[in-house]
Design a protein around this motif. Structure first.
Motif, short mmCIF file in Angstrom:
data_model
loop_
_atom_site.label_atom_id
_atom_site.label_comp_id
_atom_site.label_asym_id
_atom_site.label_seq_id
_atom_site.Cartn_x
_atom_site.Cartn_y
_atom_site.Cartn_z
N ASN A 1 67.09 27.06 -84.25
CA ASN A 1 66.60 27.15 -85.63
C ASN A 1 67.50 26.59 -86.72
N SER A 2 66.94 26.33 -87.76
CA SER A 2 67.92 25.73 -88.89
C SER A 2 68.26 24.01 -88.34
N LEU A 3 67.48 23.51 -87.58
CA LEU A 3 68.08 22.39 -86.81
C LEU A 3 68.51 21.19 -88.06
N LYS A 4 69.62 20.52 -87.64
CA LYS A 4 70.23 19.49 -88.58
C LYS A 4 70.12 18.13 -87.70
N PRO A 5 70.07 17.10 -88.63
CA PRO A 5 70.12 15.72 -88.15
C PRO A 5 71.31 15.42 -86.79
N GLU A 6 72.38 16.06 -87.21
CA GLU A 6 73.44 15.96 -86.10
C GLU A 6 73.15 16.61 -84.85
N ASP A 7 71.99 17.63 -84.74
CA ASP A 7 71.71 18.13 -83.29
C ASP A 7 70.75 17.35 -82.60
N SER A 8 70.51 16.05 -83.21
CA SER A 8 69.68 15.24 -82.45
C SER A 8 70.59 14.48 -81.25
N THR A 9 70.13 14.84 -80.01
CA THR A 9 70.51 13.81 -78.85
C THR A 9 69.72 14.61 -77.81
N ILE A 10 70.27 14.22 -76.39
CA ILE A 10 69.64 14.70 -75.30
C ILE A 10 70.38 15.95 -74.85
N TYR A 11 69.50 17.03 -74.56
CA TYR A 11 69.96 18.15 -74.13
C TYR A 11 69.45 18.49 -72.56
N TYR A 12 70.69 18.95 -71.88
CA TYR A 12 70.50 19.00 -70.51
C TYR A 12 70.64 20.38 -70.05
N CYS A 13 70.13 20.82 -69.32
CA CYS A 13 70.24 22.24 -68.63
C CYS A 13 71.28 22.17 -67.34
N ASN A 14 71.81 23.38 -67.15
CA ASN A 14 72.90 23.42 -66.31
C ASN A 14 73.10 24.31 -65.23
N SER A 15 73.28 24.29 -64.18
CA SER A 15 73.46 25.75 -63.37
C SER A 15 74.91 25.63 -62.63
N ALA B 1 80.92 23.65 -67.14
CA ALA B 1 79.52 23.26 -66.45
C ALA B 1 79.86 23.45 -64.92
N GLY B 2 78.66 23.55 -64.19
CA GLY B 2 78.48 23.70 -62.74
C GLY B 2 77.97 22.24 -62.30
N SER B 3 77.59 22.01 -61.01
CA SER B 3 77.10 20.90 -60.51
C SER B 3 75.60 20.61 -60.74
N GLY B 4 74.80 21.68 -61.16
CA GLY B 4 73.32 21.38 -61.25
C GLY B 4 73.06 21.00 -62.70
N TRP B 5 72.24 19.91 -62.62
CA TRP B 5 71.95 19.30 -63.96
C TRP B 5 70.31 18.76 -63.86
N GLY B 6 69.66 18.97 -65.03
CA GLY B 6 68.57 18.55 -65.07
C GLY B 6 68.41 17.16 -65.83
N GLN B 7 67.11 16.67 -65.79
CA GLN B 7 67.08 15.18 -66.33
C GLN B 7 67.29 15.25 -67.86
N GLY B 8 67.23 15.97 -68.49
CA GLY B 8 67.34 16.40 -70.04
C GLY B 8 66.15 16.25 -70.79
N THR B 9 66.13 16.62 -71.92
CA THR B 9 65.02 16.45 -73.07
C THR B 9 65.67 16.12 -74.39
N GLN B 10 64.86 15.24 -74.87
CA GLN B 10 65.23 14.50 -76.20
C GLN B 10 64.82 15.44 -77.36
N VAL B 11 65.87 15.60 -78.30
CA VAL B 11 65.67 16.43 -79.47
C VAL B 11 66.05 15.60 -80.57
N THR B 12 65.09 15.27 -81.41
CA THR B 12 65.33 14.46 -82.60
C THR B 12 65.00 15.02 -84.02
N VAL B 13 66.13 15.09 -85.04
CA VAL B 13 65.69 16.09 -85.93
C VAL B 13 65.87 15.14 -87.27
#
Length: 118
Positions: free
Chosen positions: A83-97, A104-116
């Motif tokens: 919530n209350s997203l800011k332009p500086e939050d813009s980047t690729i977000y990765y899930c980790n397990s 961080a652990g060794s498991g990574w997703g491919q990432g999803t782009q967030v652009t504010v």
């Protein structure tokens, strides 16, 4: 083999909200610490939010009070409500397990782009 699939990224105006999802398979999800990380351009990947198997959480200072991490052990999915997203939050977000509340652990997703942006 762990598989993490993120979804929910996109373009949003400043002050807006997005909900990221990460569906996990190949792991005993309910006992794993799960997290969200992001990598701003030219910087190292950084912790955003992490949730342990017993729902203890850790957040980056920059997102405290704006982002909420949660998990559904039936659906094997971890969420990040932003919530209350800011332009500086813009980047690729990765899930980790497989990590802990601070590393961080060794498991990574491919990432999803967030652009504010307006």
């Amino acid at each position: 083999q762990v598989q993490l699939v993120e979804s929910g990224g996109g373009l949003v105006q400043p002050g807006g909200s997005l909900r990221l999802s990460c569906a996990a398979s190949g792991i005993f999800f309910s006992i794993y610490t799960m997290g969200w990380y992001r990598q701003p351009p030219g910087k190292q990947r950084e912790l955003v939010a992490v949730i342990s198997h017993n729902e203890v959480t850790n957040y980056a200072d920059s997102v405290k009070g704006r982002f909420t991490i949660s998990r559904d052990n039936v659906k094997n999915t971890v969420y990040l409500q932003m919530n209350s997203l800011k332009p500086e939050d813009s980047t690729i977000y990765y899930c980790n397990s497989g990590g802990n509340l601070h590393v961080a652990g060794s498991g990574w997703g491919q990432g999803t782009q967030v652009t504010v942006s307006s």
